[in-house]
Motif scaffolding. Structure first.
Motif, PDB file in Angstrom:
ATOM      1  N   GLY A  67      17.200 -14.313   9.443  1.00 53.73           N
ATOM      2  CA  GLY A  67      15.756 -14.180   9.514  1.00 53.73           C
ATOM      3  C   GLY A  67      15.388 -12.962  10.349  1.00 53.73           C
ATOM      4  O   GLY A  67      15.927 -12.770  11.416  1.00 53.73           O
ATOM      5  N   VAL A  68      14.499 -12.130   9.822  1.00 54.19           N
ATOM      6  CA  VAL A  68      14.106 -10.933  10.578  1.00 54.19           C
ATOM      7  C   VAL A  68      12.591 -10.749  10.557  1.00 54.19           C
ATOM      8  O   VAL A  68      11.916 -11.109   9.606  1.00 54.19           O
ATOM      9  N   ASN A  69      12.114 -10.170  11.621  1.00 58.78           N
ATOM     10  CA  ASN A  69      10.719  -9.754  11.706  1.00 58.78           C
ATOM     11  C   ASN A  69      10.717  -8.245  11.777  1.00 58.78           C
ATOM     12  O   ASN A  69      11.483  -7.673  12.535  1.00 58.78           O
ATOM     13  N   ARG A  70       9.862  -7.598  10.992  1.00 56.74           N
ATOM     14  CA  ARG A  70       9.759  -6.147  11.187  1.00 56.74           C
ATOM     15  C   ARG A  70       8.297  -5.762  11.086  1.00 56.74           C
ATOM     16  O   ARG A  70       7.512  -6.396  10.374  1.00 56.74           O
ATOM     17  N   GLU A  71       7.946  -4.717  11.780  1.00 56.61           N
ATOM     18  CA  GLU A  71       6.557  -4.282  11.750  1.00 56.61           C
ATOM     19  C   GLU A  71       6.340  -3.415  10.522  1.00 56.61           C
ATOM     20  O   GLU A  71       7.160  -2.560  10.203  1.00 56.61           O
ATOM     21  N   VAL A  72       5.247  -3.662   9.813  1.00 50.37           N
ATOM     22  CA  VAL A  72       4.877  -2.828   8.678  1.00 50.37           C
ATOM     23  C   VAL A  72       3.688  -1.998   9.130  1.00 50.37           C
ATOM     24  O   VAL A  72       2.691  -2.525   9.606  1.00 50.37           O
ATOM     25  N   VAL A  98      -3.170  -5.586  -0.883  1.00 44.58           N
ATOM     26  CA  VAL A  98      -3.316  -6.262   0.402  1.00 44.58           C
ATOM     27  C   VAL A  98      -4.667  -5.896   0.993  1.00 44.58           C
ATOM     28  O   VAL A  98      -5.052  -4.722   0.994  1.00 44.58           O
ATOM     29  N   GLY A  99      -5.398  -6.895   1.460  1.00 36.53           N
ATOM     30  CA  GLY A  99      -6.683  -6.654   2.123  1.00 36.53           C
ATOM     31  C   GLY A  99      -6.597  -7.035   3.587  1.00 36.53           C
ATOM     32  O   GLY A  99      -6.001  -8.051   3.925  1.00 36.53           O
ATOM     33  N   VAL A 100      -7.151  -6.185   4.448  1.00 33.35           N
ATOM     34  CA  VAL A 100      -7.113  -6.441   5.886  1.00 33.35           C
ATOM     35  C   VAL A 100      -8.508  -6.195   6.452  1.00 33.35           C
ATOM     36  O   VAL A 100      -9.123  -5.171   6.157  1.00 33.35           O
ATOM     37  N   THR A 101      -9.030  -7.124   7.243  1.00 30.81           N
ATOM     38  CA  THR A 101     -10.302  -6.866   7.929  1.00 30.81           C
ATOM     39  C   THR A 101     -10.032  -6.793   9.419  1.00 30.81           C
ATOM     40  O   THR A 101      -9.190  -7.501   9.942  1.00 30.81           O
ATOM     41  N   PHE A 102     -10.747  -5.904  10.082  1.00 28.94           N
ATOM     42  CA  PHE A 102     -10.562  -5.778  11.530  1.00 28.94           C
ATOM     43  C   PHE A 102     -11.838  -5.310  12.196  1.00 28.94           C
ATOM     44  O   PHE A 102     -12.737  -4.766  11.539  1.00 28.94           O
ATOM     45  N   CYS A 103     -11.929  -5.546  13.491  1.00 28.74           N
ATOM     46  CA  CYS A 103     -13.098  -5.066  14.217  1.00 28.74           C
ATOM     47  C   CYS A 103     -12.614  -4.111  15.298  1.00 28.74           C
ATOM     48  O   CYS A 103     -11.650  -4.375  16.003  1.00 28.74           O
ATOM     49  N   CYS A 115      -3.603  -0.593  -1.893  1.00 30.21           N
ATOM     50  CA  CYS A 115      -2.870  -0.716  -3.151  1.00 30.21           C
ATOM     51  C   CYS A 115      -2.636   0.690  -3.680  1.00 30.21           C
ATOM     52  O   CYS A 115      -3.050   1.669  -3.069  1.00 30.21           O
ATOM     53  N   ASN A 116      -1.948   0.802  -4.795  1.00 30.83           N
ATOM     54  CA  ASN A 116      -1.712   2.120  -5.370  1.00 30.83           C
ATOM     55  C   ASN A 116      -2.920   2.520  -6.187  1.00 30.83           C
ATOM     56  O   ASN A 116      -3.181   1.944  -7.232  1.00 30.83           O
ATOM     57  N   TYR A 117      -3.670   3.469  -5.677  1.00 27.37           N
ATOM     58  CA  TYR A 117      -4.880   3.875  -6.387  1.00 27.37           C
ATOM     59  C   TYR A 117      -4.586   4.903  -7.459  1.00 27.37           C
ATOM     60  O   TYR A 117      -5.214   4.937  -8.489  1.00 27.37           O
ATOM     61  N   GLY A 118      -3.598   5.741  -7.228  1.00 27.21           N
ATOM     62  CA  GLY A 118      -3.324   6.818  -8.182  1.00 27.21           C
ATOM     63  C   GLY A 118      -2.615   6.315  -9.430  1.00 27.21           C
ATOM     64  O   GLY A 118      -2.181   5.165  -9.507  1.00 27.21           O
ATOM     65  N   ASP A 119      -2.520   7.185 -10.422  1.00 31.81           N
ATOM     66  CA  ASP A 119      -1.816   6.830 -11.654  1.00 31.81           C
ATOM     67  C   ASP A 119      -0.389   7.365 -11.652  1.00 31.81           C
ATOM     68  O   ASP A 119       0.408   6.994 -12.487  1.00 31.81           O
ATOM     69  N   ASP A 120      -0.098   8.236 -10.696  1.00 35.46           N
ATOM     70  CA  ASP A 120       1.191   8.922 -10.707  1.00 35.46           C
ATOM     71  C   ASP A 120       2.226   8.235  -9.820  1.00 35.46           C
ATOM     72  O   ASP A 120       3.107   8.861  -9.261  1.00 35.46           O
ATOM     73  N   LEU A 129       6.087  -2.733  -0.488  1.00 39.57           N
ATOM     74  CA  LEU A 129       5.094  -3.027   0.547  1.00 39.57           C
ATOM     75  C   LEU A 129       4.823  -1.814   1.446  1.00 39.57           C
ATOM     76  O   LEU A 129       3.673  -1.492   1.742  1.00 39.57           O
ATOM     77  N   ASP A 130       5.891  -1.123   1.852  1.00 40.08           N
ATOM     78  CA  ASP A 130       5.704   0.004   2.757  1.00 40.08           C
ATOM     79  C   ASP A 130       4.945   1.143   2.093  1.00 40.08           C
ATOM     80  O   ASP A 130       4.204   1.871   2.733  1.00 40.08           O
ATOM     81  N   ASN A 131       5.145   1.276   0.798  1.00 46.78           N
ATOM     82  CA  ASN A 131       4.435   2.301   0.049  1.00 46.78           C
ATOM     83  C   ASN A 131       2.964   1.930  -0.115  1.00 46.78           C
ATOM     84  O   ASN A 131       2.071   2.761   0.083  1.00 46.78           O
ATOM     85  N   VAL A 132       2.734   0.664  -0.470  1.00 51.87           N
ATOM     86  CA  VAL A 132       1.365   0.178  -0.647  1.00 51.87           C
ATOM     87  C   VAL A 132       0.572   0.336   0.655  1.00 51.87           C
ATOM     88  O   VAL A 132      -0.596   0.709   0.649  1.00 51.87           O
ATOM     89  N   ALA A 133       1.251   0.097   1.783  1.00 48.42           N
ATOM     90  CA  ALA A 133       0.573   0.137   3.083  1.00 48.42           C
ATOM     91  C   ALA A 133       0.075   1.527   3.441  1.00 48.42           C
ATOM     92  O   ALA A 133      -0.657   1.697   4.415  1.00 48.42           O
ATOM     93  N   GLN A 134       0.464   2.536   2.672  1.00 50.16           N
ATOM     94  CA  GLN A 134       0.026   3.903   2.981  1.00 50.16           C
ATOM     95  C   GLN A 134      -1.198   4.330   2.180  1.00 50.16           C
ATOM     96  O   GLN A 134      -1.744   5.396   2.409  1.00 50.16           O
ATOM     97  N   ASN A 135      -1.622   3.518   1.214  1.00 49.22           N
ATOM     98  CA  ASN A 135      -2.765   3.882   0.378  1.00 49.22           C
ATOM     99  C   ASN A 135      -3.920   2.940   0.644  1.00 49.22           C
ATOM    100  O   ASN A 135      -3.828   1.760   0.360  1.00 49.22           O
ATOM    101  N   CYS A 136      -4.982   3.497   1.161  1.00 47.34           N
ATOM    102  CA  CYS A 136      -6.034   2.620   1.662  1.00 47.34           C
ATOM    103  C   CYS A 136      -7.415   3.096   1.245  1.00 47.34           C
ATOM    104  O   CYS A 136      -7.674   4.293   1.146  1.00 47.34           O
ATOM    105  N   ARG A 137      -8.293   2.140   0.923  1.00 44.09           N
ATOM    106  CA  ARG A 137      -9.728   2.404   0.789  1.00 44.09           C
ATOM    107  C   ARG A 137     -10.402   1.526   1.837  1.00 44.09           C
ATOM    108  O   ARG A 137     -10.074   0.356   1.951  1.00 44.09           O
ATOM    109  N   SER A 138     -11.308   2.128   2.572  1.00 46.02           N
ATOM    110  CA  SER A 138     -11.925   1.389   3.670  1.00 46.02           C
ATOM    111  C   SER A 138     -13.394   1.115   3.396  1.00 46.02           C
ATOM    112  O   SER A 138     -14.098   1.975   2.857  1.00 46.02           O
ATOM    113  N   PHE A 139     -13.854  -0.062   3.724  1.00 47.94           N
ATOM    114  CA  PHE A 139     -15.274  -0.414   3.628  1.00 47.94           C
ATOM    115  C   PHE A 139     -15.805  -0.607   5.034  1.00 47.94           C
ATOM    116  O   PHE A 139     -15.183  -1.306   5.842  1.00 47.94           O
TER     117      PHE A 139
END
Lengths: 424, 411
Positions: A67-72, A98-103, A115-120, A129-139
């Motif tokens: 069992g391992v824990n790693r930071e993403v 993945v959706g994340v809310t924060f204050c 998520c992956n927004y591009g087509d390429d 997961l690590d790749n997805v975590a780099q593409n973000c749209r913020s509200f």
């Protein structure tokens, strides 16, 4: 105080990994059965960090599972912020989302969708997961976010002429639903390019024009055309809607008042064949009361509760989960409390309303419990129980020797030594 | 490495610091249930019993205690508490529950031994069925004593002078027959075996002088890590292999993070960790009559290791000043394996139920593959792939009662 033999335990702690800071009841999401991705749990911590908890299975069978824990590292989450909620789902077109809310500071709230927004995107990377975590749209949010959840919904796609009749074309898609401090539900749906906030009414007629503060939402599509929605409010109200999801109209609705905030509810079907088919039930966890199961919702609404006796004795009740933990075909309900206790109840009981159900198993925990998830962590197709406490992630395994005994007794037609029936 | 959390604990306020060797677990009142004896800096001796966080008995006339042990040192058939002070006087305290009132009655015997005893062991060294006391001093010497009941004092049997500072002393039965050996740990993960030369009548030649001849040094070389020759080392003997056999293993641990399990003079395995291991104990946490080795580091990291080098970690939440593991009875009915931590905030945390059901992390498939009957079933049905086995086992658990074993395959 009597000493219980270890063989009486329903679960054994297989692993405990400490996390650097605390999570919240909305801060845990599980990634299950996603293609190209091993099962894992994402735990969002108050200090702006997200950890993935998973098991590594070595190729060499002589080595142990680990069992391992790693930071993403999710991009655009400042280090000093407080993550409030996290959720994920996947769709064929975009892969993992993945959706994340924060204050950030007082009244500076954000909702990030990864998520992956591009087509390429190279093939397979949409599930990384690590790749997805780099593409973000913020509200930028104008309210304080609470629970973030998602639901698959039929949504209108304009009208189409077929032989003189106008028929609405509907497409199934999954949308994010975010509960806010402005006493409303916010819906975020994806169009061809990105996620946009859309009017709630368009997707969920039952969630429009709410006057109370919602803090938990549970939804389930019980058939192609019908949806059960249950909303829990801070004041203790609980409302349930049976919705015609094709026409987006309410078929029936029920309300009941509890005395304390509704922290979590979970719908589950126990496969009891009644005249109407599968019976739907819901576990309702209210912070300072005994947890309850409302049974046979479609037939009796909130009028047939089963009281999970003793669950309110250990500080606030924080979470619940449903699974058949002893493989007897009847689902069990697990309740977690802030008072460091786990309780398991059988969902099978006398059909009289207000029947008291005693716990079949309890376990003391080293830390307050925040969330319980059932999923296969070790990769043996047996569901493990992941308990997220204020200090870290505890993975519980069933008694594997007992499971093997059950397996063998079924294979060799021996009498099943059913030790779990003792409590009944 | 698998790690766990322990839950059931008592938090005891000691009112002072507790140094290593100043905690002992054992049955001091003869009721069959183990108590915890703690010597607090400043001279308070406290006995904790059951699930109470208040001391069951207190004593403050023993002086500045450097070391506490529980054992039948007077050969009266019942364990007593024995406390050694830094400047010499030692107290043997025999506790019993008085039948008349609810109090505790005690008898006290006092004697004076050479100062600076850091660690003792009580055991039958010469196989005369009477227990002797082996005391390890901080100045490289080890001495053996026997309690003389008539004269009410300890009689010196033998004294050894070692080449290096002694870490601690332990007793080990290397074989089923014969005398046990006295082992003393030496710096740099080595140890010395002390042999006795007194006979049953206490006729000894070297009583007054320090003997250096009856010592056999056995340095251990470490291939995996350059061993610091001066690093503090602890030794522990008689680690039970099974229920019946007398002979067991012994273990060594060092402050630079090496743990070694030994049988006779052969090393079975060694384990290297990045923590400063200062305490070495043994207790059976699995309930299989084999004793696991428990080592603890200053930062609270604790390792539970079985004889096959399977390790389970536990992280105590604070820095540790003193640690011991053994059996304690919190409910007054059963002795259960326990871990005791003394921190630097005058508190002792006593985890009174640290039973574990397994040490090696595993999954259901591995368990099934390890079962002979299950392997036969797999062969019979022609299930070879891991994936097939997995789904077969799952279906087997989910189906109610299959009419034939093939049902699990079909569904």
């Amino acid at each position: 105080m009597s000493v219980r033999p270890l063989s009486d335990e329903l679960f054994h702690e297989a692993n405990f990994d400490a996390l650097p800071s605390q999570s919240s009841i909305y801060g845990v999401t599980s990634l299950c059965n996603i293609p190209h991705l091993s099962n894992k749990i994402l735990v969002a911590l108050a200090k702006g960090r997200i950890f993935a908890c998973e098991y590594h299975k070595p190729a060499n069978p002589n080595y142990d599972v680990l069992g391992v824990n790693r930071e993403v590292t999710f991009t655009y989450i400042p280090a000093d912020c407080h993550i409030i909620s996290i959720d994920n789902f996947s769709c064929a077109a975009r892969g993992l989302i993945v959706g994340v809310t924060f204050c950030k500071e007082l009244n500076e709230n954000f909702f990030n969708v990864y998520c992956n927004y591009g087509d390429d995107v190279p093939s397979g990377q949409e599930w990384n997961l690590d790749n997805v975590a780099q593409n973000c749209r913020s509200f930028n949010l104008t309210f304080t976010p609470y629970q973030l959840t998602h639901c698959k919904v039929l949504c209108p796609q304009g009208e189409e002429q077929t032989g003189g009749d106008t028929a609405q074309v509907r497409e199934q898609r999954t949308v994010f639903i975010l509960l806010g401090s402005d006493r409303s539900f916010h819906v975020y749906a994806q169009n061809e390019v990105e996620f946009v906030e859309e009017p709630t009414k368009k997707y969920f007629c039952e969630l429009d024009s709410i006057t109370k503060q919602p803090i938990f939402l549970e939804m389930k599509n019980i058939s192609d055309m019908r949806r059960l929605s249950i909303a829990g409010y801070e004041c203790g109200s609980l409302s349930m809607f049976l919705v015609d999801s094709f026409n987006n109209s309410i078929t029936a609705s029920w309300t009941i008042e509890h005395d304390s905030p509704i922290v979590q509810c979970q719908l589950f079907a126990n496969n009891r064949e009644s005249s109407e088919g599968v019976e739907h039930n819901v576990v309702v966890v209210s912070a300072r009361e005994e947890a309850m199961i409302y049974r046979n919702l479609l037939a009796s609404g909130f009028s047939n509760p089963l009281v999970l006796s003793g669950s309110s004795k250990y500080d606030c009740v924080t979470c619940c989960a449903v699974a058949d933990v002893n493989y007897d075909g009847i689902k069990e309900v697990l309740i977690g409390t802030f008072g460091q206790r786990l309780l398991a109840y059988s969902s099978q009981a006398d059909r009289q309303p207000y029947t008291q159900q005693q716990p079949m198993w309890t376990r003391n925990m080293a830390h307050p419990v925040l969330s319980i998830k059932f999923m296969d962590m070790t990769g043996d197709s047996i569901e493990d129980m992941a308990v997220i406490s204020s200090k870290g992630v505890h993975i519980f395994q069933s008694d594997l020797v007992m499971l093997l005994k059950m397996c063998k007794s079924k294979i060799f037609h021996k009498n099943v030594d059913d030790r779990f029936d003792k409590s009944e | 490495m698998r790690s766990v959390s322990f839950v059931n604990h008592l938090k005891l306020s000691t009112g002072g610091k507790v140094s290593q060797q100043c905690m002992a677990l054992g049955d001091v009142d003869g009721d069959g249930q183990n108590e915890l004896v703690v010597a607090v800096e400043g001279g308070d001796l406290k006995v904790y019993k059951g699930n109470s966080i208040e001391p069951w008995w207190k004593f403050n006339e023993a002086g500045d205690i450097s070391c506490v042990e529980i054992g039948d040192v007077c050969n009266v058939g019942k364990d007593s508490v024995i406390a050694f002070t830094r400047n010499g006087p030692c107290s043997i305290i025999d506790l019993s529950i008085s039948a008349t009132d609810d109090g505790v009655s005690y008898t006290l015997k006092q004697d004076r031994l050479p100062a600076n005893i850091i660690n003792v062991l009580i055991g039958d060294v010469d196989k005369d069925e009477k227990k002797e006391l082996i005391a390890c001093h901080s100045d490289q010497s080890v001495s053996a004593y026997r309690w003389h009941e008539k004269e009410k004092k300890f009689i010196l049997l033998q004294r050894w002078r070692l080449r290096n500072l002694a870490g601690n002393v332990t007793l080990h039965n290397a074989s089923e027959k014969g005398r046990p050996t006295i082992m003393v740990s030496q710096p740099g993960c080595s140890y010395a075996i002390l042999s006795v030369d007194w006979d049953a009548a206490d006729n000894v030649t070297s009583r007054l002088s320090h003997c250096t001849e009856n010592i056999q040094y056995t340095p251990l070389s470490s291939r995996s890590r350059l061993q610091n020759p001066s690093v503090l080392c602890k030794i522990l003997g008689d680690i039970r292999k099974s229920g019946e056999k007398m002979a067991g293993y012994f273990a060594l641990c060092t402050l630079d993070g090496t743990l070694k399990l030994m049988e006779k003079d052969k090393m079975l395995w060694s384990l290297q960790v990045d923590h400063q291991l200062f305490a070495l104990n043994k207790v059976d946490v699995l309930g299989d009559n084999r004793e696991e080795v428990i080592v603890c580091a200053w930062d609270g990291q604790t390792y539970i290791v079985d004889h096959d080098r399977n390790v389970v970690r536990y992280q105590f939440q604070d820095n540790v000043q003193a640690f011991c593991a053994g059996k304690y009875s919190a409910d007054g009915k059963t002795n259960l394996p326990c871990l005791v931590y003394a921190d630097f905030h005058n508190k002792i945390t006593l985890f009174y139920d640290v039973r574990l059901s397994f040490l090696k992390a595993t999954d259901f498939l591995t368990v099934a593959n390890g079962d002979a009957e299950m392997r036969e079933v797999f062969t019979e049905l022609g299930i070879n792939e891991q994936e097939e086995k997995r789904s077969y086992l799952k279906n087997c658990l989910l189906t109610k009662v299959p009419t034939s074993s093939n049902d699990c395959l079909k569904s």
